[in-house]
Design a protein around this motif. Structure first.
Motif, PDB file in Angstrom:
ATOM      1  N   PHE A 440       0.833  -1.204   0.000  1.00 19.88           N
ATOM      2  CA  PHE A 440       0.000   0.000   0.000  1.00 19.88           C
ATOM      3  C   PHE A 440       0.868   1.255   0.000  1.00 19.88           C
ATOM      4  N   THR A 441       1.933   1.237   0.787  1.00 25.95           N
ATOM      5  CA  THR A 441       2.847   2.386   0.822  1.00 25.95           C
ATOM      6  C   THR A 441       3.519   2.584  -0.527  1.00 25.95           C
ATOM      7  N   LYS A 442       3.964   1.486  -1.130  1.00 26.09           N
ATOM      8  CA  LYS A 442       4.598   1.603  -2.452  1.00 26.09           C
ATOM      9  C   LYS A 442       3.621   2.139  -3.492  1.00 26.09           C
ATOM     10  N   THR A 443       2.378   1.720  -3.403  1.00 26.86           N
ATOM     11  CA  THR A 443       1.377   2.187  -4.363  1.00 26.86           C
ATOM     12  C   THR A 443       1.148   3.680  -4.214  1.00 26.86           C
ATOM     13  N   VAL A 444       1.068   4.154  -2.985  1.00 24.36           N
ATOM     14  CA  VAL A 444       0.877   5.591  -2.756  1.00 24.36           C
ATOM     15  C   VAL A 444       2.036   6.379  -3.360  1.00 24.36           C
ATOM     16  N   VAL A 445       3.236   5.874  -3.175  1.00 29.37           N
ATOM     17  CA  VAL A 445       4.404   6.563  -3.730  1.00 29.37           C
ATOM     18  C   VAL A 445       4.361   6.560  -5.253  1.00 29.37           C
ATOM     19  N   ALA A 446       3.999   5.415  -5.858  1.00 33.01           N
ATOM     20  CA  ALA A 446       3.985   5.314  -7.312  1.00 33.01           C
ATOM     21  C   ALA A 446       2.939   6.242  -7.932  1.00 33.01           C
ATOM     22  N   VAL A 447       1.727   6.239  -7.388  1.00 32.90           N
ATOM     23  CA  VAL A 447       0.676   7.109  -7.932  1.00 32.90           C
ATOM     24  C   VAL A 447       1.054   8.572  -7.734  1.00 32.90           C
ATOM     25  N   SER A 448       1.629   8.890  -6.589  1.00 36.96           N
ATOM     26  CA  SER A 448       2.060  10.275  -6.345  1.00 36.96           C
ATOM     27  C   SER A 448       3.136  10.692  -7.333  1.00 36.96           C
ATOM     28  N   ASN A 449       4.026   9.770  -7.664  1.00 32.70           N
ATOM     29  CA  ASN A 449       5.079  10.088  -8.630  1.00 32.70           C
ATOM     30  C   ASN A 449       4.494  10.407 -10.002  1.00 32.70           C
ATOM     31  N   ILE A 450       3.512   9.621 -10.434  1.00 33.19           N
ATOM     32  CA  ILE A 450       2.890   9.888 -11.734  1.00 33.19           C
ATOM     33  C   ILE A 450       2.206  11.255 -11.720  1.00 33.19           C
ATOM     34  N   ALA A 451       1.462  11.531 -10.657  1.00 36.17           N
ATOM     35  CA  ALA A 451       0.790  12.829 -10.568  1.00 36.17           C
ATOM     36  C   ALA A 451       1.790  13.975 -10.526  1.00 36.17           C
ATOM     37  N   CYS A 452       2.915  13.758  -9.852  1.00 38.23           N
ATOM     38  CA  CYS A 452       3.940  14.795  -9.791  1.00 38.23           C
ATOM     39  C   CYS A 452       4.557  15.024 -11.168  1.00 38.23           C
ATOM     40  N   ALA A 463      -3.267  15.350 -13.842  1.00 37.36           N
ATOM     41  CA  ALA A 463      -2.631  15.030 -12.561  1.00 37.36           C
ATOM     42  C   ALA A 463      -3.666  14.930 -11.455  1.00 37.36           C
ATOM     43  N   PHE A 464      -4.622  15.847 -11.445  1.00 38.47           N
ATOM     44  CA  PHE A 464      -5.646  15.797 -10.400  1.00 38.47           C
ATOM     45  C   PHE A 464      -6.510  14.545 -10.536  1.00 38.47           C
ATOM     46  N   THR A 465      -6.895  14.193 -11.762  1.00 35.78           N
ATOM     47  CA  THR A 465      -7.711  12.990 -11.956  1.00 35.78           C
ATOM     48  C   THR A 465      -6.983  11.749 -11.475  1.00 35.78           C
ATOM     49  N   THR A 466      -5.667  11.713 -11.679  1.00 34.00           N
ATOM     50  CA  THR A 466      -4.883  10.550 -11.256  1.00 34.00           C
ATOM     51  C   THR A 466      -4.788  10.444  -9.747  1.00 34.00           C
ATOM     52  N   VAL A 467      -4.511  11.578  -9.109  1.00 31.10           N
ATOM     53  CA  VAL A 467      -4.277  11.531  -7.670  1.00 31.10           C
ATOM     54  C   VAL A 467      -5.583  11.546  -6.881  1.00 31.10           C
ATOM     55  N   GLU A 468      -6.665  11.957  -7.496  1.00 33.80           N
ATOM     56  CA  GLU A 468      -7.941  12.040  -6.782  1.00 33.80           C
ATOM     57  C   GLU A 468      -8.388  10.661  -6.307  1.00 33.80           C
ATOM     58  N   ILE A 469      -8.186   9.637  -7.158  1.00 34.57           N
ATOM     59  CA  ILE A 469      -8.598   8.272  -6.775  1.00 34.57           C
ATOM     60  C   ILE A 469      -7.868   7.835  -5.522  1.00 34.57           C
ATOM     61  N   LEU A 470      -6.585   8.140  -5.473  1.00 32.22           N
ATOM     62  CA  LEU A 470      -5.796   7.765  -4.301  1.00 32.22           C
ATOM     63  C   LEU A 470      -6.243   8.541  -3.070  1.00 32.22           C
ATOM     64  N   CYS A 471      -6.457   9.830  -3.220  1.00 29.87           N
ATOM     65  CA  CYS A 471      -6.828  10.647  -2.059  1.00 29.87           C
ATOM     66  C   CYS A 471      -8.199  10.259  -1.520  1.00 29.87           C
TER      67      CYS A 471
END
Length: 1265
Positions: A440-452, A463-471
């Motif tokens: 789960f931690t690795k996934t959060v980092v990976a999705v955050s990296n793509i959004a960044c 970027a917002f559409t990508t990170v919104e699912i995670l948030c």
């Protein structure tokens, strides 16, 4: 051979020789015929051997003979079984298992492997499978595997032998029918462990090692498949083949890591043919394995090819049903591994899309398997983990390709993002039930990296559409496994992308969701979200969105407000964030404070906090007009805060905080009172101007020319300046009491030597520094020095080295102004030591200021040659363009010091050193002062606006504080130049009235827009000099007699005793001012009436006495502040006044021509002795004046000796004389006066010779020091 009892056979196998003899007998018996009892005989011999192996430990030769005897007995036993019925199922197999177990305990892996082979063959497929068959094969595997594990620790076996025995042990697991049928066999897991161990033991897998591995895998395949095929039906055979395929893929993976791709590919081709022949269709796991080997080979070589992934996707798509099981997942995992272990980062766009097509089929296959295995928790968890890991890897690959600039094509990027966004929801869903914190931690980092990455490309919506699912997922209380930094990052991206996209309202909503996601840790980690909240509202200012601008955090939470404590912490953090902004945030701070005061009601339990917030509110309303929303003034807020703090019960726990809060309230009571006075004074000036403009001047006459008009205009401007000045020391002392009480309370906090537990140590340091600046501006250097030392101590205890150095630097500046360079040097060295402990990189303004102060120190002690390099170093720093107010101010100070250096003569500042200064662009001292003044004026306009000059200028509250400090300083310095009876008591404190403290949210009253100032016109008014009109002194004898002189005034403080403690005597600035007044009054008396010599002399002597008293008072106070440096307490504050008094006294004696002229020589000698004792180069002009006066006196003495006038002494050597015929009557009169004066001076010289006894001289002369 007779059939004996077991005990007899035990005896016959007791030694190696006896065992060899028994082998020979049994071999002859088996070769001929065992007879009816042959089965029993062989059984007893085997049991006897089992017994001997358990009794041991026998020698290795004996063990080998026993194993040989067991093998021979088993052979004979099997020949007899065909004729006789077996007594119990798996009877002999169990005995052999015990023998294997005992051989394993004896650490004989070769012999145990030999007996294990016998056991494996006896578990033949022709036997009927019994209930305990699975237990037996699993036990055999455990015994053999554990034996090899023990041998691994002792390193008894070579890697190839160990791997061979391990694969032999794994053969038993393949005989487990139940495990094979349910795809739960552990053989692949142990195979992977064996391969990893083999690779580690070999170091690098050679070609020989690879060939050995493939040979062993082929043997186990042949052995297992032949056994299973002969024993069971096609289903079991298929199950075992897929298990074997999985084991083969693990071996191939090891070969790929070693680079033996061709061997691995050939092996898979051969195995695929064999497996296909047995199952009647293609073995998909092995096909996927072949494409994985091809992909790994290509990528290792630095080539990218999407065909392997396309073929894998096609193979999975055409696969019917649930064929393959775990082996299929292993084949897909091998393809994923091949991409993961590539040598270069970043797949190209087409290859990445081909890989995603394979992943879609792979993940769809896993989902189908999850639907069928929902009853098995372990299988479901394993499949979920595989699915989540594959999606996580796809995110990693997308980010790496983005970093490698492989997704520059917008269409390719859009297709990649569609896959990522579509799988992110599935990933979050599965992770919710999987509860794998690491993944789960690795996934959060990976999705955050793509959004960044998308954010850096300015693709804010994507970027917002990508990170919104995670948030959204993080908002559902799944943050326990995340660190605060990793939790903050996706929310920060959601807020920032919303801000950049112009969705400010959405950004504020995400800040609220962010704070809610922090849960119980919100108060410890709220700084970043609150900071973004404030920055988003700053964006609203640019967009003129007042609704968003004035929204507070409390408004943002709506009805779902957190508990009171959390809300207070959040609002306090919001208030701190507003203070750190460089713009005017009075409206935002006011609304936030309204919320805080609403929570901390008048009758609530937060009375202490309410007092703090009232003090904060006073800071806001002091400089902004919030009259529409509050019914009280800033002073009322501070007084109410002090009342609440006085009522608060002091305890050991809150003592420090209570004192600190009281000190802050007292400080702001002083500032607000000062602001109120200034506002009233400005209003009074405005009314007077309006009244003067409306009242016509009846006596106004038309001037004869423009000069008359200019003179009247100057007189009018002078009257305007002095009408607004009012002086009253008693009232001013009353006004300063809150500031002094604040300093006293802060000083008390530092007495115990520990770190004070104040609310905000940084704010306390800043407030003490403000108090020190106010003291200095008001002309109280000793109080300022005490406050700066207090600020330095606060900074030192809070480990703020830079702040401590800055405060010590200000102390150095004050000490230099007080004429104490020795004490200043000690403080300067301490500041440099503090600055050296600061880890901040680059040159700071504090460091440059200390170098400038060192240049000032060297100037004050006369070591100009050492000060010039320091000054040049500072000039080099400040000449660089640094867009900062503090650097502009530092440059202005540097130019002032530069002017002082350039004012020195050639003897003190040689041309070589002068050129070092002038090469920085400053040629003359006047140019340096002019540039410094322009900088200071620019700073005033920047900080205050044109409001300083009577116009409506906009400025922030901090700028207004700076303005008020400047005004207060000017007012205070003027005050100390006058006596108490000048002017009415204008600064009486306004008594407190009962005012209801109930502020309401809103915004301050809007001021009418003012036109931007013209810089040239603005500076012209500042830089121009306004001369005050004065009446000319009538010197012409033929003119009308002057009016009767008015009675002369006398400062009452000049008659005070030496140790008087009144402000005029104890404060250096006031004492210096009174001394200068006395000196100026003496010069004025002598100028107006030269016959008043006695009055002038009295004033001069009073000035010297005053200077001595002030110096002694200052020395005593400095000794109290610096008790460890008593020898360095020698202030020279009054040196310029004393030296100029000596010069004035000497010139007065020369002008009057006093007969008892021995006093003149005493004055000259005392003046020269005093000037020579002071190292300051500023006294050089005064020394020149005294030497000139001494030269004039010497000329008078020489002229008296020659009975001529001083002019006639040199007339013989003059080349030109004025003709007598061109002299008019006035010249003759002047000559007559000059002759009389020369005679008087000659008589005075004669009297000087007679005046040898001091008692006969003028008693006033004995007062000279």
């Amino acid at each position: 051979m007779k059939c004996l009892k077991v005990e007899e056979y035990i005896k016959q196998t007791g030694t190696a020789e006896e065992t060899r003899h028994l082998i020979q007998e049994l071999q002859r018996q088996v070769s001929s015929h065992l007879g009816l009892q042959g089965r029993t005989l062989c059984d007893r011999v085997i049991r006897a051997c089992n017994h001997q192996l358990g009794v041991g430990p026998p020698d290795s030769e004996h063990i080998g003979l026993l194993v040989k005897l067991v093998e021979l007995s088993v052979f004979g036993y099997d020949r007899c079984v065909a004729a006789e019925a077996q007594s119990s199922p798996l009877y002999m197999e169990k005995i052999l298992f015990h023998i294997v177990k005992k051989l394993s305990s004896l650490k004989a892996p070769a012999l145990s492997g030999h007996v294990a082979a016998l056991l494996f063959n006896r578990l033949s497929p022709t036997q009927q499978v019994q209930d305990d068959h699975g237990v037996l094969v699993r036990s055999c595997f455990s015994v053999l595997w554990n034996e090899l594990s023990a041998a691994k620790d002792e390193k008894l076996l070579p890697p190839q032998n160990r791997l061979g025995f391990q694969l032999q042990a794994l053969s038993f697991l393949l005989l487990d029918v139940d495990a094979a049928a349910s795809f739960s066999s552990k053989a692949p897991k142990y195979t992977e462990e064996a391969m990893v161990e083999f690779e580690r033991s070999c170091g690098s897998v050679t070609l020989e090692d690879a060939a050995f591995v493939l040979q062993e895998m082929t043997e186990i395949f042949n052995r297992t498949t032949s056994s299973v095929q002969a024993r069971q039906g096609s289903d079991l055979q298929t199950f075992n083949l897929y298990i074997l395929s999985e084991m083969m893929l693990l071996a191939v993976k090891m070969l790929c890591r070693a680079g033996h791709h061709s061997l691995a590919l050939g092996f898979l081709n051969e195995m695929e043919v064999k497996v296909s022949e047995r199952v009647g269709r293609r073995c998909t796991p092995l096909v996927l394995g072949k494409w994985a080997v091809t992909a790994h080979s290509e990528m290792t070589a630095g080539r990218q090819n999407g065909q392997p992934f396309t073929e894998c996707a096609r193979e999975l798509r055409s696969l019917p049903g649930e064929v393959g099981g775990q082996a299929l997942l292993e084949g897909c995992g091998l393809v994923l591994w091949a991409v993961e272990s590539r040598s270069e980062k970043g797949l190209s766009g087409p290859v990445l899309l081909a890989f995603y097509s394979f992943l879609e089929e792979y993940q769809e296959r896993i989902l189908k398997m999850l639907d069928k295995t929902s009853s098995n928790h372990l299988d479901t968890r394993r499949l979920q983990q595989t699915l989540c890991f594959s999606i996580y890897q796809s995110f990693v690959f997308a980010y790496e390709s983005m970093l490698a600039s492989q997704l520059e094509d917008p269409d390719l990027l859009q297709r990649v993002l569609l896959y990522c966004q579509s799988t992110a929801g599935l990933l979050m869903k599965e992770l919710r039930t999987l509860a794998n914190e690491n993944l789960f931690t690795k996934t959060v980092v990976a999705v955050s990296n793509i959004a960044c990455g998308l954010y850096n490309r300015h693709l804010y919506d994507q970027a917002f559409t990508t990170v919104e699912i995670l948030c959204r997922e993080l908002c559902q209380d799944h943050t326990a496994a995340l660190s605060v930094d990793r939790l903050n990052r996706p929310f920060m991206l959601a807020v920032q992308t919303s801000r950049r996209a112009g969705q400010l309202d959405r950004a504020l909503q995400w800040v609220i969701l962010w704070l809610k996601a922090l849960g119980d840790d919100v108060t410890a980690n709220m700084s970043e979200p609150v900071s973004l909240w404030v920055k988003t509202k700053t964006d609203a200012v640019s967009n003129a969105d007042e609704d968003i601008r004035l929204r507070t955090l409390r408004d943002g939470f709506g009805p779902d407000v957190p508990d009171e404590h959390v809300m207070l912490c959040l609002l306090e953090e919001e208030l701190r964030a507003y203070k750190n902004l460089p713009r005017d945030t009075a409206q935002e701070r006011y609304n936030t404070l309204c919320d805080l005061l609403d929570i901390c009601g008048e009758d609530g339990s937060h009375r202490h906090l309410r007092a703090v917030y009232l003090c904060e509110m006073a800071q806001v309303v002091c400089f902004q007009d919030f009259g529409e929303h509050t019914d009280c003034a800033a002073v009322d807020f501070t007084r109410e805060a002090l009342r609440l703090l006085q009522d608060e019960l002091e305890t050991p726990e809150n003592s420090d905080r209570l004192k600190d809060d009281k000190a802050h309230a007292e400080l702001w009571l002083f500032i607000c009172s000062l602001e109120k006075r200034l506002q009233e004074a400005m209003e009074s000036d405005r009314k007077q101007r309006e009244l003067r403009d409306q009242t016509p001047c009846v006596n106004a006459q038309i001037g004869n020319n423009d000069f008359d008009f200019e003179e009247k205009q100057k007189m009018h401007d002078s009257s305007l300046v002095y009408e607004g000045l009012h002086f009253n020391l008693a009232a001013e002392k009353e006004l300063c009491q809150p500031l002094e009480r604040a300093l006293d309370m802060w000083s008390v906090l530092l007495k115990n030597g520990a770190q004070p537990s104040v609310r905000n140590i940084k704010q306390t340091c800043s407030s003490v520094a403000v108090a020190a600046a106010l003291f200095r501006l008001m002309g109280k250097p000793l109080k300022a020095l005490e406050a700066f030392r207090c600020a330095a101590e606060f900074c030192r205890r809070s480990a703020d080295a830079l702040g401590c150095a800055a405060a010590l630097g200000q102390s150095v500046s004050v000490l230099l102004d007080l004429g104490s360079p020795e004490l200043a040097l000690a403080q300067l060295e301490e500041a440099e030591k503090m600055l050296s402990s600061d880890s901040t990189e680059g040159s700071s303004s504090v460091a440059v200021l200390l170098i400038l102060l060192k240049a000032q120190y060297f100037y004050s002690i006369g070591q100009v040659d050492r000060g010039v390099p320091c000054l040049c170093e500072v000039l080099k720093e400040v000449n660089d363009v640094k867009q900062s107010k503090k650097w502009y101010l530092l440059r202005a100070q540097t130019l002032q010091v530069c002017s002082s250096y350039l004012n020195l003569d050639a003897a003190q500042l040689p041309q070589t050193q002068r050129s070092l200064i002038t090469e920085h662009g400053i040629r003359t001292p006047d140019a340096a002062l002019y540039e410094s003044l322009k900088l200071l004026c620019s700073l005033l306009v920047t900080l205050v606006g044109k409001g300083l000059y009577g116009n409506n200028g906009s400025s922030s509250d901090m700028c207004r504080v700076t303005r008020d400090e400047s005004r207060a300083g000017a007012d205070a310095r003027g005050t100390r130049g006058m006596q108490d009876r000048f002017g009415p008591d204008f600064s009486a404190q306004v008594q407190r009235t009962d005012v209801k403290i109930k502020p309401r949210k809103g915004r301050p009253a809007r001021k009418p827009p003012s036109s931007l100032p013209n810089v040239e016109d603005d500076l012209k008014n500042i830089l121009s000099t306004r001369w005050i009109s004065k009446d000319a002194v009538v010197e012409d004898a033929v003119s009308s007699p002057p009016f009767k002189a008015p009675p002369r005034s006398w400062l009452s403080c000049l008659t005070h005793d030496a140790g008087c403690g009144c402000p005029c005597c104890s404060e250096p600035a006031l004492g210096r001012c009174t001394a200068r007044w006395a000196a100026a009054q003496a010069d004025l008396v002598l100028k107006q009436d030269p016959t008043e010599e006695r009055v002038g002399a009295k004033l001069h002597l009073t000035t010297l006495s005053r200077c001595k008293s002030v110096s002694n008072q200052l020395k005593r106070r400095l000794c109290e502040l610096f008790p460890s440096r008593l020898r360095a307490c020698r202030p020279a504050l009054m040196q310029d006044v004393v030296s100029r008094v000596y010069l004035s006294m000497a010139l007065a004696r020369l002008e009057t021509g006093h007969r008892k002229s021995c006093g003149l020589w005493k004055i000259l000698e005392a003046g020269l002795a005093f000037v020579d004792s002071q190292p300051s180069p500023a006294l050089r002009p005064v020394k020149a004046g005294i030497l000139g006066a001494k030269a004039m006196a010497s000329l008078m003495v020489l002229a008296a000796q020659n009975n001529c006038s001083p002019e006639e002494l040199c007339s013989g050597v003059w080349t030109w004389n004025s003709p007598e015929q061109h002299k008019d009557v006035k010249t003759k009169q002047q000559k007559g006066v000059s002759s009389a004066k020369s005679k008087a001076e000659t008589a005075a010289f004669k009297d000087r010779k007679k005046c040898q006894n001091p008692e006969t001289c003028d008693p006033r002369e004995r007062l000279l020091p």
